[in-house]
Design an enzyme around this catalytic site. Structure first.
Site, mmCIF file in Angstrom:
data_model
loop_
_atom_site.group_PDB
_atom_site.id
_atom_site.type_symbol
_atom_site.label_atom_id
_atom_site.label_comp_id
_atom_site.label_asym_id
_atom_site.label_seq_id
_atom_site.Cartn_x
_atom_site.Cartn_y
_atom_site.Cartn_z
ATOM 1 N N HIS A 1 0.832 -1.201 0.000
ATOM 2 C CA HIS A 1 0.000 0.000 0.000
ATOM 3 C C HIS A 1 0.870 1.256 0.000
ATOM 4 C CE1 HIS A 1 -3.256 -2.758 0.941
ATOM 5 N NE2 HIS A 1 -4.107 -1.764 0.738
ATOM 6 N N PHE B 1 0.937 3.430 6.956
ATOM 7 C CA PHE B 1 -0.354 3.650 7.593
ATOM 8 C C PHE B 1 -1.458 3.367 6.579
ATOM 9 C CE2 PHE B 1 -3.907 6.615 8.474
ATOM 10 C CZ PHE B 1 -4.265 6.163 9.738
ATOM 11 N N VAL C 1 -10.192 5.216 3.308
ATOM 12 C CA VAL C 1 -10.457 6.657 3.350
ATOM 13 C C VAL C 1 -11.825 7.048 2.819
ATOM 14 C CG1 VAL C 1 -7.997 7.174 3.140
ATOM 15 C CG2 VAL C 1 -9.408 7.055 1.079
#
Length: 472
Positions: A372, A424, A428
């Site tokens: 990611h 992190f 979203v």
């Protein structure tokens, strides 16, 4: 690959809207099973007498012998029970579907004429009222074809509906392959019709009932009196009618047998229920063929070619390989594992893919986390994110940060990655950049173990959100 043949999902929470004729809130459908003269009997070239659904508790099949008491109970259904039900339904102008065993119909010309004069639908109930569970498919199909021929010869019309009842695991597939029936009812799986696919062919299934059924007068833990049967029918009607009032109309099937419900002590329960249902507005009393015609027109068979379980492996991985960021192995393992109809929805496929993700060792899962991108990081600035990540970050306004916000995200990215060993991760979609920032500042303080678990859950949530973009 393994494909689970049963459908444990159905319509799930989103049942199709059954806009029944005249905005009816419920479709009530009565079936009269006509089996008398088609049951097991050595006179019919069977090996033993009948032992199913009669007044004789614990009846056993008598090998090579006639069972006089059993035969006379079935004869009651033809001689008296049928006519009592016929008078009740014709007097109240209630349409009926008959499940007619072909050999039974052939032995009952007056009853058949009465059915036709009343404009009842006569669906096929098979060639004989016998058990088909041990039949080889070709042998069962031979009985289906013979039933069709005899049915048309006796009634003058080919049957448009089918219900074996004492069916095999192959029955519905055989009817589907036959292709001549508007519906099959060898299912108890739903309160609405649905489509069954086999070998690229679609077959409408109109489920039947074994609970709102007088057969429970002849089974353990069944109905002991007409009042119990009426109460059960009334409560079933009330529940389904209320759902119709709430905008989700359903179908209520009621199964009757001439030798059971045709008895004087039981027919009154049917009479009371008819009067009760007729006292309500917006009730559609329908034949099953009418329900089939409505469903064919308003809810045609789905296009299954785009469903995940219909795809070949290459197409599946191409379509869903990016759901878990840069980790097509998750899709590959999901495809190779057990998938079924329940996995053709966004939640269903997410469940199958998440299962493979959770079953993977920690290193494989860590690599998914590492795949990611940072939030508002260098890859975003260089426009090197995947299409999914680009859209997700943009939806939260992370592509329009001020210089100060960008600097703070960069600082947190570096601190979080240094501490935990992976970026992190947060789903979203639907979040503001301020909410994301607050979560970032809180989670960077967690232990590595806590964040590993949290990040994995967020990866699965991202997968679900991505799948919702492409699946129902």
């Amino acid at each position: 690959m393994s494909r689970y043949p049963r459908d444990m999902c159905g319509y799930a929470a989103n049942t199709p809207t059954a806009n029944w004729p005249n905005k009816a809130k419920i479709a009530v459908q009565f079936v009269i099973n006509y089996e008398e003269g088609g049951e097991n009997c050595i006179l019919h070239d069977d090996e033993a007498s009948e032992a199913f659904l009669s007044e004789i508790v614990g009846a056993a099949a008598w090998q090579g012998q006639r069972h006089w008491n059993m035969e006379s109970i079935y004869e009651y259904g033809a001689r008296a029970g049928f006519w009592r039900l016929h008078r009740l339904f014709t007097k109240n102008e209630i349409p009926v579907t008959v499940y007619g065993v072909a050999t039974a119909l052939a032995r009952s010309p007056e009853q058949v004429d009465a059915m036709l004069d009343a404009n009842w639908e006569i669906a096929s109930h098979g060639l004989k009222w016998i058990e088909y569970k041990d039949f080889e498919p070709h042998h069962e199909n031979d009985h289906i074809q013979r039933a069709k021929v005899l049915h048309e010869q006796v009634t003058g019309e080919a049957p448009r509906g089918w219900y074996t009842g004492r069916c095999s695991v192959n029955t519905v597939d055989l009817i589907t392959a036959d292709g001549s029936f508007d519906y099959v009812s060898d299912s108890y799986a739903d309160d609405l019709p649905y489509w069954h696919n086999k070998g690229g062919k679609e077959q409408l299934v109109i489920p039947y009932t074994l609970d709102a059924n007088d057969m429970r007068f002849a089974t353990p833990q069944g109905f002991n009196s007409g009042d119990q049967f009426f109460a059960y029918l009334r409560d079933s009607f009330d529940a389904l009618y209320a759902e119709g009032v709430d905008g989700a109309p359903k179908m209520m099937s009621i199964g009757l047998h001439c030798r059971l419900a045709g008895r004087p002590g039981r027919v009154q329960a049917i009479k009371k229920f008819i009067e009760y249902a007729q006292s309500h507005a917006d009730v559609w009393f329908a034949k099953r063929i009418e329900i089939a015609e409505y469903w064919h027109k308003n809810h045609p068979a789905p296009d299954r070619t785009t469903q995940p379980t219909s795809m070949n492996r290459e197409t599946f991985v191409e379509k869903y390989g990016s759901i878990f960021e840069h980790s097509p192995w998750v899709a590959e393992r999901a495809y190779d594992a057990e998938l079924g109809a329940a996995n053709n929805s966004a939640r269903g496929l997410k469940s199958a893919m998440a299962l493979q993700f959770r079953m993977a060792d920690e290193e494989d899962r860590l690599n998914v986390l590492k795949a990611h991108p940072d939030l508002a990081g260098k890859l975003a600035a260089a426009k090197r994110l995947t299409a999914e990540s680009t859209a997700e970050q943009a939806s939260a306004g992370l592509d329009e940060l001020t210089a100060e916000e960008h600097a703070e995200f960069t600082h947190l990215n570096n601190e979080y990655t240094l501490k935990h060993g992976f970026p992190f991760i947060i789903a979203v979609k639907g979040l503001s950049k301020d909410h994301i920032m607050a979560q970032f500042k809180a989670r960077v303080l967690n232990t590595r173990d806590v964040e590993f678990k949290t990040a994995c859950r967020q990866v699965e949530r991202i997968a679900l959100l991505r799948l919702k973009e492409v699946l129902p």
